[in-house]
Design an enzyme around this catalytic site. Structure first.
Site, PDB file in Angstrom:
ATOM      1  N   GLU A  92       4.219  -8.820  -8.422  1.00  0.00           N
ATOM      2  CA  GLU A  92       3.922 -10.229  -8.619  1.00  0.00           C
ATOM      3  C   GLU A  92       2.895 -10.748  -7.615  1.00  0.00           C
ATOM      4  O   GLU A  92       2.018 -11.520  -7.965  1.00  0.00           O
ATOM      5  CB  GLU A  92       5.211 -11.046  -8.522  1.00  0.00           C
ATOM      6  N   ASP A  93       2.994 -10.303  -6.374  1.00  0.00           N
ATOM      7  CA  ASP A  93       2.211 -10.949  -5.318  1.00  0.00           C
ATOM      8  C   ASP A  93       1.086 -10.117  -4.735  1.00  0.00           C
ATOM      9  O   ASP A  93       0.333 -10.619  -3.909  1.00  0.00           O
ATOM     10  CB  ASP A  93       3.148 -11.334  -4.154  1.00  0.00           C
TER      11      ASP A  93
END
Ligand code: MN
Length: 738
Positions: A92-93
């Protein structure tokens, strides 16, 4: 503003310290390969997050390390989970992709990380109903891997523990989500410690002042509580020691959240709650004497303290439906405070704490009809509390939807529909619209063609295929399981039968006219009796269908237009030919795959009735015997003689009556027998074959043999008997030897 200097060298040392602390709690990951894989995941995560910091200014890697530690230490998860916990925020990051995860680690890791990444988008909605809907969808991922949910809980727990540095807005949003979704989820998973901590933390951020207030008051009163409990239990301990009992006494304090909740929901003051105690006395007693021992302890407790008569809960004589066994009483302490005392054996305590996991260990425990969820949860709990990695693999294969008995499936447009577990494509068709149901010929599930009987699973996408020529079939009643679909099918069948019967009625009218028989109800009744049909509708229907041939109508006399048969019809209709101990009329079982009607008899060891799940067993001398699948002999028959077992299923005819035994127990009361027999014969209109009652010291035991149509009929009867005041248990007698 002055920014604190960051000592990068010291930070590196701290990261390594935390990494080693993680390794120390990874008890399950003992092999070298496993440790190497954890190291690899750590290095990948460390590099991916290397330039990132948390709101607190700490290196980001502290977070995945902490989540992995919770997963290992507090949830007792396996190496795969620890890897995924470390990697959970990378896709996600950071620059890491799902393909990277698969290449570096494997297919399973990819699935779990994918699930975790998808979940994070779930709560970006303003209204709660949308959130709830998304939460449900999120739970669908459970059927991929239950680790997704458990790692998510660990993630949430760490975020809650470190929420201080977030903005007030974020704190409130996250605390609300936690209260709304995660705490109940943890509760349902049996993770009570995590549930309590999540609730307390959520309260801390939602109502900081009230939270602090309760915490301070609890600290101030701690010594008082300890002293109180010691004094309260002292005479009990002396008495139990004297009698030679082996026991432990535990006292329970309430969580901050539960105190807060009481203050707000019940409007009581802190002073009234903080010292409301429950103590638990757990006896080390053998199974043979445990019940009697519990009552002896009860008597010891009430020797010193006055019990509140209406607060005695005896779940040792009659356990709760969940299997919970315990003796509870509430007694008055000398200072005038009520104290709840729970008395149970170690075995009962384990049952209460570990639920169904313990049931399997004590295999003599009665089988209770609990939802599949409980069994599933027990397995999760068992996995979390003791076991090997194999057990967690087992859950993966155990693809049940999490919440209760429901599955969630999608229409081709992506609309979510809720159906009960075991619902079929046909149920789905009727769920969409009755017209879709009536004309349904098949379905596509996940783009693959399947029959109407196909069982749906959570996450399936279902498209129904229809044809204008299709009409509801008798057989559909075996396929549809939802009550509404079944009702619609029955209505349609009845409607069709009525139409056909109209033709038969006309045929009979003409035949009567030509024979000079008058069209009188008395004559129709005579026909019904002669042909042994249930109603005139059945008579007309069978005439129209040709199973009653009016040309062969003979052997009667006529008096003033009234018909009278000289003898009973000789030739029975072919479909009613069933021999031996089978019930008198109507076919009852369709045996085997060809659905041909075969002679059978019902096994005496388990007394099956329609509605029971059954199988046929080919005996040496007595043809096919029908047993219930939960017959005490079933396991042996199926395992030793699998080749002699054939499928069996009840047909939809409900006209047959079967004899079943019921046993009762309760508190003896004048007029009770009268009430029970009234319910059976008057209210329920059930035939009773035998009834016996025996009363002993205010307790009665009774048995009755009744004739019922099927399990449905039986369950309605049992429910209404249970509702009689004084009746405590009503159970089916499973075999003649019970
Ligand atoms: Mn996270």
């Amino acid at each position: 503003m002055h920014k604190p200097e960051i000592d990068l060298e010291e930070e590196k040392r701290e990261i390594l310290r935390r990494y080693r602390a993680l390794l120390r709690v990874c008890h399950r990951s003992r092999s070298r390969t496993e440790r190497m894989r954890i190291r690899k995941a750590f290095e990948v995560t460390l590099d991916a997050h290397k330039d990132m910091r948390r709101k607190s200014g700490e290196p980001y890697i502290y977070h995945p390390l902490a989540v992995a530690k919770i997963a290992a230490e507090e949830l007792g998860l396996d190496t795969l989970s620890i890897l995924c916990a470390l990697l959970h925020d990378t896709v996600e990051d950071t620059y890491i992709t799902l393909d990277d995860i698969e290449n570096l680690f494997g297919r399973k890791e990819r699935t779990i990380i994918d699930g975790l990444t998808k979940i994070s988008g779930v709560f970006d909605y303003q209204n709660t109903s949308q959130q709830a809907e998304n939460f449900r969808k999120m739970l669908l991922t459970l059927s991929d891997d239950v680790r997704v949910i458990l790692i998510k809980l660990a993630d949430r727990l760490h975020n809650m523990r470190t929420l201080d540095h977030m903005s007030r807005d974020k704190q409130l949003k996250i605390a609300n989500e936690t209260m709304f979704m995660y705490a109940p989820l943890a509760h349902r998973l049996g993770l009570y410690h995590i549930k309590t901590e999540l609730e307390d933390l959520a309260l801390k951020f939602k109502e900081p002042e009230e939270y602090e207030d309760i915490v301070t008051r609890l600290q101030k009163t701690q010594a008082v509580r300890t002293r109180f409990i010691n004094q309260f239990t002292l005479p009990i301990r002396r008495s139990l020691d004297q009698q030679g009992f082996q026991y432990t006494i535990k006292s329970r304090t309430k969580s901050v959240y539960s105190i807060w909740n009481k203050i707000h929901k019940k409007g009581v003051a802190f002073e009234e709650i903080y010292d409301v105690f429950a103590i638990r006395i757990i006896l080390d007693s053998p199974a043979e004497t445990e019940k009697a021992d519990c009552w002896r302890v009860y008597s010891a407790v009430t020797d010193f303290y006055q019990p509140s008569p209406e607060r005695l809960r005896d779940w040792i004589s009659i356990p709760k439906s969940s299997g919970y066994e315990s003796l509870h009483t509430t007694v008055m302490s000398p200072s005038g405070k009520w104290v709840e005392v729970q008395i149970r054996s170690e075995r009962m305590d384990e049952m209460a704490e570990r639920g169904y996991a313990a049931h399997w260990r004590y295999k003599d425990a009665p089988e209770t009809p609990e939802s599949k969820l409980d069994a599933w949860l027990a397995q999760i709990r068992e996995v979390l509390e003791s076991p090997s990695e194999n057990a967690i693999e087992f859950i993966d294969n155990f693809k049940l939807s999490l919440f209760s008995e429901e599955i969630y499936v999608f229409t081709p447009n992506g609309d979510l529909k809720t159906l009960p577990v075991a619902a079929t494509a046909l149920d789905f068709a009727f769920h969409i619209h009755s017209r879709v149901g009536y004309h349904c010929i098949g379905a596509k599930v996940n783009y693959k063609l399947v029959p109407l009987s196909h069982k749906l699973r959570s996450g399936d996408q279902v498209e129904i295929l229809t044809s204008k020529k299709q009409r509801p079939k008798e057989d559909w009643l075996h396929i549809a399981i939802t009550p509404s679909a079944r009702q619609k099918i029955k209505n349609a069948l009845r409607e069709e039968k009525k139409q056909i019967a109209e033709e038969g009625k006309e045929m009979l009218r003409r035949r009567f006219a030509s024979l000079k028989v008058e069209w009188l109800s008395i004559n129709l009744d005579e026909m019904v009796k002669y042909y042994d049909t249930d109603t005139t509708l059945d008579l007309y229907y069978r005439i129209a269908k040709g199973t009653i041939d009016l040309k062969k109508l003979r052997g009667f006399s006529l008096e003033n237009g009234k018909i009278r048969f000289q003898r009973k019809q000789e030739e029975k209709q072919p479909e009613t030919r069933i021999v031996s101990t089978a019930p008198a009329k109507g076919e009852a079982l369709l045996i085997g795959d060809e659905r041909q009607k075969v002679d059978y008899s019902l096994a005496a060891c388990c007394n099956p009735i329609p509605g029971d799940e059954v199988f046929g067993f080919i005996t040496v001398n007595e043809g096919i015997k029908i047993h219930r699948t939960n017959c005490p002999n079933a396991q042996e028959l199926m395992s030793k003689y699998a080749y002699r077992v054939i499928k069996a299923r009840w047909s939809s005819k409900e006209l047959v009556q079967f004899e079943v035994g019921l046993k009762f127990s309760g508190i003896d009361d004048v007029g009770l027998v009268q009430k029970i027999t009234n319910i059976i014969s008057t209210d329920m209109n059930v035939n009773m074959k035998a009834i016996s009652f025996e009363a002993n010291d205010g307790i009665f035991d009774g048995q009755v043999r009744v004739l019922v149509h099927d399990t449905n009929h039986l369950n309605i009867l049992i429910d209404s008997l249970k509702s009689v005041e004084g009746v405590l248990t009503v159970d089916r007698i499973h075999s003649e030897f019970d």
